[in-house]
Motif scaffolding. Structure first.
Motif, PDB file in Angstrom:
ATOM      1  N   GLU A 158       0.830  -1.214   0.000  1.00  0.00           N
ATOM      2  CA  GLU A 158       0.000   0.000   0.000  1.00  0.00           C
ATOM      3  C   GLU A 158       0.857   1.253   0.000  1.00  0.00           C
ATOM      4  N   SER A 159       1.928   1.240   0.744  1.00  0.00           N
ATOM      5  CA  SER A 159       2.807   2.409   0.810  1.00  0.00           C
ATOM      6  C   SER A 159       4.261   1.955   0.784  1.00  0.00           C
TER       7      SER A 159
ATOM      8  N   GLU B  39       8.887  -1.543   2.136  1.00  0.00           N
ATOM      9  CA  GLU B  39       7.479  -1.489   2.545  1.00  0.00           C
ATOM     10  C   GLU B  39       7.344  -0.663   3.821  1.00  0.00           C
ATOM     11  N   LEU B  40       6.325   0.193   3.836  1.00  0.00           N
ATOM     12  CA  LEU B  40       6.058   0.969   5.044  1.00  0.00           C
ATOM     13  C   LEU B  40       5.376   0.084   6.079  1.00  0.00           C
TER      14      LEU B  40
ATOM     15  N   ASP C 146       4.311   4.680   9.847  1.00  0.00           N
ATOM     16  CA  ASP C 146       4.960   5.974   9.632  1.00  0.00           C
ATOM     17  C   ASP C 146       5.578   6.465  10.944  1.00  0.00           C
TER      18      ASP C 146
END
Length: 327
Positions: A46-47, A145-146, A149
């Motif tokens: 996704e991020s 991959e995140l 955060d």
């Protein structure tokens, strides 16, 4: 080939031989060996966290590290402290014409060990051989991959605790002494290391913010966070981890260790109720044995140092380069 010449970066047979006989020998994998113009990777995430950095340091080999190790850990650390899991790297080399092949291979050896330790793959790269420079320049770009955060200033609250993941200022002092310009000798080694090894063991939901304290040292990081978050810090000098030999060197030459570069120190802001547990986890890791809780977040928007004798002074962000390029 004993020396690197322009054929290595020409795009012709010299380049092909260099890639297949040297680059693949050290960094070969299924992505790189396709020899596409661009690496085809299927992240399905996704991020994605990405970070890029260029590295130049003199001397290229110094106690505790070298430019190869520095270029791999440096970019992977930026991905890790942002909350990412380092997975892929690109590698670009700008090599002086006439550079010794043996020296380059020593740097590749060091890179390979760092790559294996972090668990990343080099998936793309470039080589240029040029006149007009005397030392190697390395650029690495990282992708991962995140996971969570960890660079969100809004999460920082008054009362949160601040942890330094290791002792400070060692990289600057080690490189400066290695230049042999001051007539000193010592056994001080750079702190250059893999910070993901420390961060990945922590509970990301209880971490408020992380940044690695490279150029500008912990002083720059704390001031940047204060400026962006609208909060301040109270740091206690007696809690700051620093080797006696490093502190002595800084005092003798008038350097502020808070402003000196590191390559293996993260400033970690955590929930106050998690601080002791986080510190214990960090200290169990290979690179976090000297970690310490050094202070806490305040509401006064300034970074304040409480000295060992009970006085207080502001910790200022460095106004310029304290030392010539060291990372």
């Amino acid at each position: 080939m004993r020396f690197i010449n322009k054929s290595v970066g020409s795009g012709g047979k010299g380049t092909n031989d260099f890639i297949k006989n040297v680059i693949f020998e050290y960094f070969g994998n299924s992505f790189l060996e396709e020899l596409r113009d661009g690496a085809l990777i299927n992240l399905k995430k996704e991020s994605i966290i990405t970070s890029t950095d260029s590295f130049t340091v003199l001397p290229e080999f110094f106690p505790g590290g070298d430019i190869g190790k520095l270029s791999i850990y440096g970019t992977c650390n930026d991905v890790a402290v942002s909350g990412g899991i380092p997975e892929y790297l690109t590698l670009s080399l700008i090599i002086p014409d006439g550079y010794e092949m043996e020296k380059l291979l020593m740097i590749f050896d060091s890179m390979k060990r760092a790559i294996d330790e972090v668990g990343v793959k080099i998936i793309s790269g470039d080589t240029k051989v040029i006149d007009g420079i005397s030392s190697l320049i390395v650029n690495t770009t990282g992708f991962g991959e995140l996971k969570s955060d960890l660079n969100c200033y809004d999460r920082i609250k008054v009362g949160d605790k601040v942890i330094f993941s290791s002792d400070i200022a060692r990289h600057s002092v080690a490189v400066l002494i290695a230049r042999n310009e001051l007539g000193f000798s010592s056994d001080i080694e750079s702190d250059c290391c893999n910070l993901y090894e420390i961060i990945r063991k922590l509970d990301y939901s209880k971490i408020k913010f992380v940044r690695d304290a490279t150029r500008g040292g912990v002083a720059a990081v704390l001031n940047e966070i204060a400026d962006k978050s609208g909060k301040g810090f109270l740091i206690k000098e007696q809690n700051i981890p620093i080797l006696e030999s490093v502190n002595y060197f800084c005092e003798m030459l008038g350097f502020d260790p808070l402003q000196m570069a590191n390559e293996g120190v993260a400033v970690i802001v955590v929930d106050r109720d998690y601080a002791d547990e986080a510190l214990a986890i960090i200290k169990e890791s290979k690179n976090g044995k000297n970690a310490a809780i050094v202070g806490e977040v305040t509401d006064n928007t300034k970074v304040v140092l409480e000295t060992k004798v009970g006085g207080k002074r502001y910790i200022e962000i460095p106004a310029g380069e304290l030392l010539p390029r060291i990372c």
